[in-house]
Design a protein around this motif. Sequence first.
Motif, PDB file in Angstrom:
ATOM      1  N   ALA A 133      -1.530  21.600  30.812  1.00  0.00           N
ATOM      2  CA  ALA A 133      -2.428  20.467  31.008  1.00  0.00           C
ATOM      3  C   ALA A 133      -3.836  20.717  30.482  1.00  0.00           C
ATOM      4  N   ARG A 134      -4.111  21.919  29.976  1.00  0.00           N
ATOM      5  CA  ARG A 134      -5.472  22.222  29.525  1.00  0.00           C
ATOM      6  C   ARG A 134      -5.402  23.200  28.354  1.00  0.00           C
ATOM      7  N   ILE A 135      -6.402  23.127  27.489  1.00  0.00           N
ATOM      8  CA  ILE A 135      -6.413  23.942  26.278  1.00  0.00           C
ATOM      9  C   ILE A 135      -7.773  24.620  26.144  1.00  0.00           C
ATOM     10  N   PRO A 136      -7.831  25.951  26.193  1.00  0.00           N
ATOM     11  CA  PRO A 136      -9.091  26.643  25.905  1.00  0.00           C
ATOM     12  C   PRO A 136      -9.480  26.427  24.447  1.00  0.00           C
ATOM     13  N   GLN A 137     -10.780  26.419  24.177  1.00  0.00           N
ATOM     14  CA  GLN A 137     -11.217  26.058  22.839  1.00  0.00           C
ATOM     15  C   GLN A 137     -10.955  27.141  21.808  1.00  0.00           C
ATOM     16  N   HIS A 138     -10.648  28.382  22.212  1.00  0.00           N
ATOM     17  CA  HIS A 138     -10.358  29.429  21.247  1.00  0.00           C
ATOM     18  C   HIS A 138      -8.864  29.554  20.958  1.00  0.00           C
ATOM     19  N   HIS A 139      -8.027  28.661  21.502  1.00  0.00           N
ATOM     20  CA  HIS A 139      -6.585  28.748  21.300  1.00  0.00           C
ATOM     21  C   HIS A 139      -6.149  28.045  20.019  1.00  0.00           C
ATOM     22  N   THR A 140      -5.104  28.583  19.407  1.00  0.00           N
ATOM     23  CA  THR A 140      -4.527  28.009  18.198  1.00  0.00           C
ATOM     24  C   THR A 140      -4.054  26.580  18.423  1.00  0.00           C
ATOM     25  N   THR A 141      -3.781  26.236  19.650  1.00  0.00           N
ATOM     26  CA  THR A 141      -3.326  24.883  19.981  1.00  0.00           C
ATOM     27  C   THR A 141      -4.255  23.828  19.408  1.00  0.00           C
ATOM     28  N   LEU A 142      -5.553  24.053  19.476  1.00  0.00           N
ATOM     29  CA  LEU A 142      -6.508  23.079  18.956  1.00  0.00           C
ATOM     30  C   LEU A 142      -6.457  22.994  17.431  1.00  0.00           C
ATOM     31  N   ASP A 143      -6.090  24.086  16.760  1.00  0.00           N
ATOM     32  CA  ASP A 143      -5.940  24.036  15.308  1.00  0.00           C
ATOM     33  C   ASP A 143      -4.840  23.059  14.912  1.00  0.00           C
ATOM     34  N   TYR A 144      -3.766  23.056  15.694  1.00  0.00           N
ATOM     35  CA  TYR A 144      -2.673  22.130  15.389  1.00  0.00           C
ATOM     36  C   TYR A 144      -3.031  20.698  15.766  1.00  0.00           C
ATOM     37  N   CYS A 145      -3.835  20.527  16.800  1.00  0.00           N
ATOM     38  CA  CYS A 145      -4.317  19.174  17.106  1.00  0.00           C
ATOM     39  C   CYS A 145      -5.105  18.627  15.925  1.00  0.00           C
ATOM     40  N   ARG A 146      -5.943  19.463  15.342  1.00  0.00           N
ATOM     41  CA  ARG A 146      -6.727  19.038  14.185  1.00  0.00           C
ATOM     42  C   ARG A 146      -5.803  18.726  13.002  1.00  0.00           C
ATOM     43  N   GLU A 147      -4.891  19.632  12.706  1.00  0.00           N
ATOM     44  CA  GLU A 147      -4.015  19.473  11.543  1.00  0.00           C
ATOM     45  C   GLU A 147      -3.102  18.261  11.671  1.00  0.00           C
ATOM     46  N   LEU A 148      -2.635  17.991  12.892  1.00  0.00           N
ATOM     47  CA  LEU A 148      -1.688  16.898  13.114  1.00  0.00           C
ATOM     48  C   LEU A 148      -2.367  15.583  13.459  1.00  0.00           C
ATOM     49  N   GLY A 149      -3.695  15.613  13.596  1.00  0.00           N
ATOM     50  CA  GLY A 149      -4.411  14.388  13.918  1.00  0.00           C
ATOM     51  C   GLY A 149      -4.255  13.936  15.355  1.00  0.00           C
ATOM     52  N   VAL A 150      -4.089  14.904  16.280  1.00  0.00           N
ATOM     53  CA  VAL A 150      -3.975  14.581  17.705  1.00  0.00           C
ATOM     54  C   VAL A 150      -5.376  14.572  18.307  1.00  0.00           C
ATOM     55  N   PRO A 151      -5.901  13.420  18.715  1.00  0.00           N
ATOM     56  CA  PRO A 151      -7.259  13.385  19.275  1.00  0.00           C
ATOM     57  C   PRO A 151      -7.319  14.100  20.618  1.00  0.00           C
ATOM     58  N   ILE A 152      -8.455  14.730  20.885  1.00  0.00           N
ATOM     59  CA  ILE A 152      -8.621  15.464  22.139  1.00  0.00           C
ATOM     60  C   ILE A 152      -9.848  14.958  22.881  1.00  0.00           C
ATOM     61  N   GLU A 153      -9.895  15.289  24.154  1.00  0.00           N
ATOM     62  CA  GLU A 153     -11.040  14.961  25.008  1.00  0.00           C
ATOM     63  C   GLU A 153     -11.256  16.123  25.950  1.00  0.00           C
ATOM     64  N   ILE A 154     -12.407  16.141  26.614  1.00  0.00           N
ATOM     65  CA  ILE A 154     -12.733  17.252  27.509  1.00  0.00           C
ATOM     66  C   ILE A 154     -11.858  17.212  28.754  1.00  0.00           C
ATOM     67  N   PHE A 155     -11.342  18.372  29.120  1.00  0.00           N
ATOM     68  CA  PHE A 155     -10.659  18.564  30.398  1.00  0.00           C
ATOM     69  C   PHE A 155     -11.637  19.289  31.322  1.00  0.00           C
ATOM     70  N   ALA A 156     -11.949  18.679  32.444  1.00  0.00           N
ATOM     71  CA  ALA A 156     -12.921  19.258  33.384  1.00  0.00           C
ATOM     72  C   ALA A 156     -12.234  20.322  34.226  1.00  0.00           C
ATOM     73  N   ASN A 157     -12.333  21.568  33.783  1.00  0.00           N
ATOM     74  CA  ASN A 157     -11.673  22.662  34.491  1.00  0.00           C
ATOM     75  C   ASN A 157     -12.467  23.103  35.713  1.00  0.00           C
TER      76      ASN A 157
END
Length: 538
Positions: A133-157
């Motif tokens: 349910a949450r993605i740290p900003q240094h994780h590769t997961t966000l690279d794939y969000c960028r590449e695949l065009g998946v928009p993201i928003e802040i998760f209040a941890n």
Amino acid sequence: MTPTGPRITRRRFLQAVGAAGGAAAVLGSMEALRLVAPAGEHRQPFDPPRKSDFALQGRANGTRVLILGAGIAGLTTAYELEKAGYACEILEARERPGGRNWTVRGGTTETEIDGPAQTASFTEGQYFNAGPARIPQHHTTLDYCRELGVPIEIFANQNADGWYYNEEANGAIGPLTGQRIRHRTAQADYLGYVSELLAKAISQGALETELSADDAVRMVEFLRGLGALGPEDRYVGGASRGYVVPPGAGLQAGAVDAPPALSDLLASQLGFYFPFEHEWDQAMLMFQPVGGMDRIPRALADAITGRILYGVEVAGIANTPAGVAITFAEGDDVREVTADYCVCTIPPMILSRIPNDFRTDVQTDLASLRPVSTGKIGLEYRRRFWEEDDRIFGGITNTNMDIGTIWYPSHGYLGERGVVVGYYNYVNDADAYAAMTPQAREARALEQGRKVHGPAYADEFVSSFSASWRRIRHSEAGWVAWDERTGAVGEAFIRLLEPQGRVYFAGDHLSHVTAWQHGAFETARSVVTQLHQRVLQG
């Protein structure tokens, strides 16, 4: 002298840690005990395969790869291999992509192992991430969000206005027991008292061998600001604790309460939550895909040109002289499909039960990984009372109750409805909830959450959907734990990094970031690199 009392087993220790420090504390302790690989940055350079790699050799790529499982690791493997022209096909037991990346919306159905069927009745636009349910900003997961065009928003941890709520635990009881305390209040009090004690120790010369005279002066000045110290460097509270009467217009300057006594604060054990809220993989800022975490696997699935065959269960894995042969069941039919290579992302404890021709020690390795029980429930409310009544917009409330934590949605602010994660628990607590019916889980979650939020927690409730991962088909765990004798990076771990013939293994359990999607992405990339190099070398 012979010790008396109950023996402290790993299970009992983890349960106690969870009671004191919550979910993040359990995972951190499991890392320290080497029951899971340490969660930290594990980012390897990756050069995706390209069709030109074969063109430079003057040949086309006709390699066929079967991928078992359409979770993050399987989907990523296909996505990256297809960039170099590999012909990929994915076999998936579920009727959807994503594996443990699972977003529950209205109409979602699930029948747990030996359990009743559930159908979510969340209203349009409401959802619940039952898995990650949450993605740290240094994780590769966000690279794939960028590449695949998946928009993201802040998760209040973390949220300074969220609550801490501890009941009696391990004999610790005091005036703060059973009281909800704002995060900011508890943290201000701990900082204040620690600053007071350290400032007094410095002023009394207790640290004169560690600090020069100038450094001592500078340190005390720092502590006075950090801990909001008053006369004689005593902690007396202040605005950093929050207001009982907020500042307002005219003569309303605001009012604050005096802090509790230090002994009462220590008895509350609220300070155990602080370190885990700032761990490498937990600290803000964190992110989530807009509209649900499953936007990631669905974007991957849409980007893959090869076939994804859903609703099929693998029944056999074998190497052949020409490649691999996979037997699978589709309804009442049993079929076999062949390919040049196979990448298997099936959870290890499930894979160990599937007939295969792996070496005996590898089969033992797969069976040795232990499933970790986790559970979540989504509670839909007709009114966002946590925002209206408690002024909490996103974030997490930590408790030492069996619900673990309460998560508030990080989207839909100021709307009418919202879905709260009513519990996110682990190990023994998760096992206890897994044994309940969905109705009993719901009732228990409402009963416990009411202690924090009062009558609104039950009165505004609409519907629920729960997931106990030990009983979710085709996963059977939130993640897996390595035996401390063989785990990362022991012999078993190293063996599973190597292929069995033409069968490769991938999944977050083969990374140093177990239980995160980042680990699945990284292991997929690693296997893609290994397989591609092997094919290029002929």
